[in-house]
Structures are given as structure tokens and as C-alpha cells.
Write a protein that holds these residues in place. Structure first.
Motif, PDB file in Angstrom:
ATOM      1  N   UNK A 121       0.612  -1.265   0.053  1.00  0.00           N
ATOM      2  CA  UNK A 121      -0.108  -0.009  -0.019  1.00  0.00           C
ATOM      3  C   UNK A 121       0.798   1.173  -0.036  1.00  0.00           C
ATOM      4  N   UNK A 122       2.000   1.356   0.725  1.00  0.00           N
ATOM      5  CA  UNK A 122       2.860   2.685   0.848  1.00  0.00           C
ATOM      6  C   UNK A 122       3.453   2.780  -0.548  1.00  0.00           C
ATOM      7  N   UNK A 123       3.882   1.610  -1.320  1.00  0.00           N
ATOM      8  CA  UNK A 123       4.473   1.822  -2.510  1.00  0.00           C
ATOM      9  C   UNK A 123       3.280   2.562  -3.490  1.00  0.00           C
ATOM     10  N   UNK A 124       2.301   2.017  -3.194  1.00  0.00           N
ATOM     11  CA  UNK A 124       1.146   2.318  -4.241  1.00  0.00           C
ATOM     12  C   UNK A 124       0.863   3.708  -3.976  1.00  0.00           C
ATOM     13  N   UNK A 125       0.943   4.128  -2.799  1.00  0.00           N
ATOM     14  CA  UNK A 125       0.160   5.520  -2.287  1.00  0.00           C
ATOM     15  C   UNK A 125       1.339   6.706  -2.926  1.00  0.00           C
ATOM     16  N   UNK A 126       2.695   6.382  -3.284  1.00  0.00           N
ATOM     17  CA  UNK A 126       3.446   7.511  -3.886  1.00  0.00           C
ATOM     18  C   UNK A 126       3.479   7.568  -5.360  1.00  0.00           C
ATOM     19  N   UNK A 127       2.692   6.477  -6.009  1.00  0.00           N
ATOM     20  CA  UNK A 127       2.464   6.619  -7.384  1.00  0.00           C
ATOM     21  C   UNK A 127       1.108   7.162  -7.707  1.00  0.00           C
TER      22      UNK A 127
END
Ligand SMILES: Nc1ncnc2c1ncn2[C@@H]1O[C@H](COP(=O)(O)OP(=O)(O)OP(=O)(O)O)[C@@H](O)[C@H]1O
Length: 185
Positions: A153-159
């Protein structure tokens, strides 16, 4: 409703309708319309998880044909409606040589409609997301669809427009030999 085996969903509905209606009551005072709003909201979330509200024994939700077909192509509609950040297009002017090489190579494949898997690797903080941002904006600016996904989720949230892989492709939590994802082609 989706992941637990609720034995009495209708009772859940009866017990929580009032609380679920709270936001809708601010804009509407007709109880049957409010009930429909709550049902549509539940339907929206269930559809996003590949489920159909009609299978849960809840009161009937009155969706128009247009709404049903919109829900059917919902992932497509969502991805088309992201919009892109104009500033991200300008990032390309600041890419370093390695980022630019990746940008050009990947974009060339997009433009020529050539399928390819690329693996962008580098230590933390070296500009992978920076590169993705400008690539995503560029491809979206050409009216093409970008499905930006990451496993966490964290990686997804920065894209921009990023979603987790499980959420976007509706990957079931429990996997078996014949498990399938559910994603509109
Ligand atoms: N070519 C560049 N010019 C200016 N700033 C850059 C450039 N490349 C990266 N940056 C900046 O460096 C920082 C780290 O970049 P970024 O977040 O893209 O790294 P990352 O490789 O995705 O990191 P992580 O693997 O930890 O997620 C960001 O603030 C980004 O704006």
C-alpha cells in the motif's frame, strides 16, 4: 460481507442502516431514496471487489442500465479518469542519463505498441518513482491507460493513481488451483 461468512446479512443491514444513512441524510430527507443511496454505496464497494449485491439478500437496488454497464467497465472508467499532473510531464527535462535511457526505452515500446517487461532497479532514493511519475503522466497525456500498481500500500500510495495489485486486479486473499482474478479487459 466479502471475506467473512456472515450468516445473517439482512440483520446486519437492519441494525446498521441508520448509521450508514447518516451522511446521506444531510442531503436528502426521503427515507426510501436514502435507503437506495446506501444500497448503491454498498453495491459500489462490492463491485470493486468483484461481487454482486444481488447475491446478498439485501433490498433491491435500483440501478439504471447505464449505471450497470458503467459498473461493468468501472476499472476502465477509473483508469481513464485519473487525469495527470502537468508538472510531472516537466520532470522529463530533469532526468539524469540513466533515468532518461529507461524513459526513452519504455516510451518507445509504448509508442510502437511493443509488449515488454522492464525491471527498473536501484538503491532506495535513486529516482525510480521519479521516473515512473513522468512516464505515467506522459502515457496518460497520450490518452492511453496506465495501471499503476505496487505490491504494498505504501509503494502504491506514492504513485499517481497507484493501487495495490490485490486491489486493482482483485486477487483473492485465499488462493487455490483454479483461482482467477477479475479485471475488465
Ligand atoms: N533526476 C532527478 N532530479 C531531481 N531530483 C530527483 C531526480 N531523481 C530523483 N530525484 C528526487 O530524489 C528523491 C528520491 O527519488 P525517488 O523517490 O524517485 O526514489 P526511489 O528510487 O523511488 O526510492 P525508493 O526505492 O526508496 O522508493 C525524490 O525527492 C526525487 O524527487
Amino acid at each position: 460481507m466479502v471475506f467473512c461468512e456472515c450468516t445473517n446479512i439482512r440483520r446486519l443491514w437492519d441494525n446498521h442502516l441508520d448509521a450508514m444513512s447518516e451522511d446521506f441524510r444531510r442531503t436528502c430527507d426521503n427515507s426510501s431514496r436514502i435507503e437506495q443511496m446506501v444500497l448503491r454505496d454498498i453495491s459500489y464497494h462490492l463491485t470493486s471487489m468483484g461481487k454482486d449485491i444481488r447475491h446478498y439478500g439485501l433490498p433491491e437496488v435500483h440501478l439504471t442500465e447505464e449505471e450497470r454497464s458503467r459498473d461493468h467497465y468501472r476499472e476502465l472508467t477509473e483508469e481513464q479518469n485519473h487525469g495527470f499532473d502537468e508538472d510531472h510531464l516537466k520532470i522529463v527535462e530533469t532526468l539524469n542519463a540513466e533515468q532518461m535511457a529507461g524513459y526513452e526505452e519504455i516510451l518507445d515500446h509504448v509508442l510502437k505498441n511493443k509488449g515488454q517487461v522492464f525491471f527498473v532497479d536501484g538503491p532506495g532514493g535513486t529516482g525510480k518513482t521519479y521516473l515512473y511519475k513522468t512516464l505515467i503522466a506522459k502515457v496518460q497525456s497520450m490518452d492511453l491507460i496506465v495501471v499503476a500498481i505496487a505490491t504494498s500500500g505504501i509503494a502504491a500510495s506514492i504513485m499517481p493513481g497507484g493501487r495495490t495489485t490485490h486491489s486493482r486486479f482483485k486477487i483473492p486473499i485465499k488462493l487455490s488451483g483454479n483461482t482467477m482474478c477479475s479485471f475488465t479487459k
